[in-house]
Design a protein around this motif. Structure first.
Motif, PDB file in Angstrom:
ATOM      1  N   THR A  63       0.841  -1.192   0.000  1.00 53.86           N
ATOM      2  CA  THR A  63       0.000   0.000   0.000  1.00 53.86           C
ATOM      3  C   THR A  63       0.884   1.252   0.000  1.00 53.86           C
ATOM      4  O   THR A  63       2.109   1.163  -0.028  1.00 53.86           O
ATOM      5  CB  THR A  63      -0.937   0.034   1.222  1.00 53.86           C
ATOM      6  N   GLY A  64       0.232   2.398   0.066  1.00 54.68           N
ATOM      7  CA  GLY A  64       0.963   3.655   0.124  1.00 54.68           C
ATOM      8  C   GLY A  64       1.929   3.705   1.296  1.00 54.68           C
ATOM      9  O   GLY A  64       3.016   4.287   1.208  1.00 54.68           O
ATOM     10  N   THR A  65       1.540   3.074   2.384  1.00 55.69           N
ATOM     11  CA  THR A  65       2.407   3.067   3.563  1.00 55.69           C
ATOM     12  C   THR A  65       3.707   2.325   3.270  1.00 55.69           C
ATOM     13  O   THR A  65       4.773   2.701   3.773  1.00 55.69           O
ATOM     14  CB  THR A  65       1.655   2.440   4.757  1.00 55.69           C
ATOM     15  N   PHE A  90      -0.858  11.871   8.373  1.00 55.33           N
ATOM     16  CA  PHE A  90       0.174  11.169   7.607  1.00 55.33           C
ATOM     17  C   PHE A  90       1.562  11.750   7.839  1.00 55.33           C
ATOM     18  O   PHE A  90       2.564  11.084   7.592  1.00 55.33           O
ATOM     19  CB  PHE A  90      -0.216  11.080   6.132  1.00 55.33           C
ATOM     20  N   LYS A 191      -5.709   5.743  -5.157  1.00 54.45           N
ATOM     21  CA  LYS A 191      -6.194   7.122  -5.062  1.00 54.45           C
ATOM     22  C   LYS A 191      -6.267   7.707  -6.482  1.00 54.45           C
ATOM     23  O   LYS A 191      -6.826   7.060  -7.347  1.00 54.45           O
ATOM     24  CB  LYS A 191      -5.358   7.883  -4.051  1.00 54.45           C
TER      25      LYS A 191
HETATM   26  C1  LIG Z   1      -3.913   7.074   1.891  1.00 54.10           C
HETATM   27  C2  LIG Z   1      -2.678   7.795   2.258  1.00 54.10           C
HETATM   28  C3  LIG Z   1      -1.556   7.131   2.769  1.00 54.10           C
HETATM   29  C4  LIG Z   1      -1.542   5.683   3.106  1.00 54.10           C
HETATM   30  O1  LIG Z   1      -1.797   4.883   2.016  1.00 54.10           O
HETATM   31  P1  LIG Z   1      -2.258   3.356   2.261  1.00 54.10           P
HETATM   32  O2  LIG Z   1      -2.399   2.841   0.880  1.00 54.10           O
HETATM   33  O3  LIG Z   1      -3.533   3.423   3.008  1.00 54.10           O
HETATM   34  O4  LIG Z   1      -1.184   2.698   3.040  1.00 54.10           O
HETATM   35  C5  LIG Z   1      -0.427   7.873   3.026  1.00 54.10           C
HETATM   36  N1  LIG Z   1      -0.396   9.189   2.814  1.00 54.10           N
HETATM   37  C6  LIG Z   1      -1.452   9.861   2.340  1.00 54.10           C
HETATM   38  C7  LIG Z   1      -1.350  11.318   2.105  1.00 54.10           C
HETATM   39  C8  LIG Z   1      -2.630   9.180   2.044  1.00 54.10           C
HETATM   40  O5  LIG Z   1      -3.678   9.848   1.572  1.00 54.10           O
END
Ligand SMILES: *Cc1c(COP(=O)(O)O)cnc(C)c1O
Length: 389
Positions: A63-65, A90, A191
């Motif tokens: 994921t983004g994390t 974040f 996103k």
């Molecule tokens: C959603 C988001 C994350 C985390 O992404 P995940 O896919 O949920 O791990 C990190 N930073 C920002 C700014 C986000 O919007």
């Protein structure tokens, strides 16, 4: 489609049929010629999306994390100093993960809904000998957008690497990675990039790769170590297979399909559409008497909105009523104000119709919750704002 609801949260979002079709296609081998071609093309297209001709894209299942974790793991060595431009949840997360790798982290915060002023950032950089500056482009917990161009210029002036968490911005907000001197920019598939959850996307610029190569200690995270993935990314881009961990075959086909759609629309047109989405959504909410978490309109993101509940409106009841009216919205995320506001995602393929449907559902939910407003005012204001600059 029966029981269809419109998903208007800050990720995951509504996805294009061609993207979902790619996801549902029979899975090929990660060594199959058509997959090698799609992966290679996706890497090239990521460079275009990030406007980073000299950048190295990484596409890794996660994921983004994970993308944030990968930036921290590869750039931080124990004792390194990091400055976190903190505009919400974040920023806290970035600081926590950098500390896990041994960084000395300093958070530069602003009141909730604000962002640190550039002269405060400069003062911190001047006094700090920072190796790293992290910025959340749009913090999804506040809907606040930072000035990445100015922050990257400051980071460069003081010799710090600039890492941008663009999870809620890439493909929806302006980001010129190379031109602005951003050293790492990262996002996630679900996103504004418009692909179901499961891919961490990161582009490392030349200075970031040099910093990685100059490390004196091994990366304290085996899976995220760029050394394990760099040759794989380079191989696929050269249309050759390579292996470290099995690529997320279907997600990568879907990513390539979405990037094709994004680049076909054109980045300028896409950003203009997102500006119109943000403008229309905020105008509609204001016409219904709702305030917003960002302290001023100039700080508000175009990819999402963070409206405050009017006095007397119960959050969970409001969200349930909006869902009954066919639109899924998100609750609050920032711990200090969690119950006071809600969140609307308007990114990816979203258009005026989605904003009107959303504001219609917001009106229905407000009415059910006893808030007084002029019926139709939100929808009307959004239509006007969509047209005007
Ligand atoms: C959603 C988001 C994350 C985390 O992404 P995940 O896919 O949920 O791990 C990190 N930073 C920002 C700014 C986000 O919007």
């Amino acid at each position: 489609m029966k029981n269809r609801t419109l998903l208007m949260i800050p990720g995951p979002i509504e996805f294009e049929p061609a993207v979902l079709a790619a996801l549902g296609a029979p899975t090929t081998s990660h060594l199959a010629p058509n997959f090698i071609e799609a992966f290679g093309q996706a890497l090239e297209r990521l460079r275009e999306l990030f406007l980073a001709p000299d950048g190295q894209p990484f596409v890794i299942a996660g994921t983004g994390t994970l993308a944030m974790d990968s930036a921290g793991a590869n750039l931080v060595e124990p004792g390194d100093r990091a400055l976190v431009i903190n505009t919400g949840y974040f920023g806290d997360r970035f600081g926590a993960l950098l500390e896990r790798y041994g960084a000395q982290v300093h958070h530069l915060r602003a009141p909730v809904g604000g962002r640190p002023a550039l002269d405060e950032v400069e003062a911190a950089l001047r006094g700090g000998a920072y190796k790293l500056l992290t910025v959340t482009h749009v913090d999804t917990s506040t809907g606040v957008r930072t000035d990445v161009k100015a922050l990257a210029a400051l980071a460069r002036a003081y010799g710090a690497l600039c890492v941008v968490d663009g999870v809620c911005s890439v493909a929806g907000e302006e980001l010129h990675m190379s031109e602005w001197g951003v050293d790492v920019a990262l996002t996630a598939s679900q996103k504004a990039v418009g692909v179901p959850p499961g891919l961490a996307l990161l582009v490392a610029g030349p200075r970031a790769l040099q910093a990685y190569q100059a490390r004196k200690t091994p990366v304290a995270n085996f899976y995220a170590d760029w050394g394990n993935w760099l040759s794989v990314m380079q191989a696929y881009e050269a249309r050759k297979p390579a292996y470290f961990g099995t690529p997320a075959v279907n997600l990568i086909f879907a990513l390539n399909a979405s990037l094709e759609i994004i680049l076909k629309e054109g980045l300028e047109a896409r950003l203009a559409r997102h500006r119109a989405l943000g403008r229309a959504c905020r105008a509609g909410l204001a016409a219904l008497g709702l305030g917003q978490v960002p302290l001023s309109d100039e700080l508000a993101a175009n990819t999402m909105s963070a409206p405050r509940f009017p006095p007397g409106v119960n959050g969970p009841a409001f969200l349930a009523e909006a869902a009954k009216a066919g639109v899924t919205l998100a609750g609050g995320l920032h711990p200090a104000i969690r119950a006071e506001y809600f969140r609307i995602g308007h990114m990816g393929s979203a258009g005026l119709g989605d904003i009107l449907a959303t504001l219609g559902a917001v009106e229905a939910a407000l009415e059910a919750c006893g808030h007084a407003f002029t019926p139709g005012a939100g929808v009307a204001a959004a239509r006007t704002a969509w047209r005007g600059a």
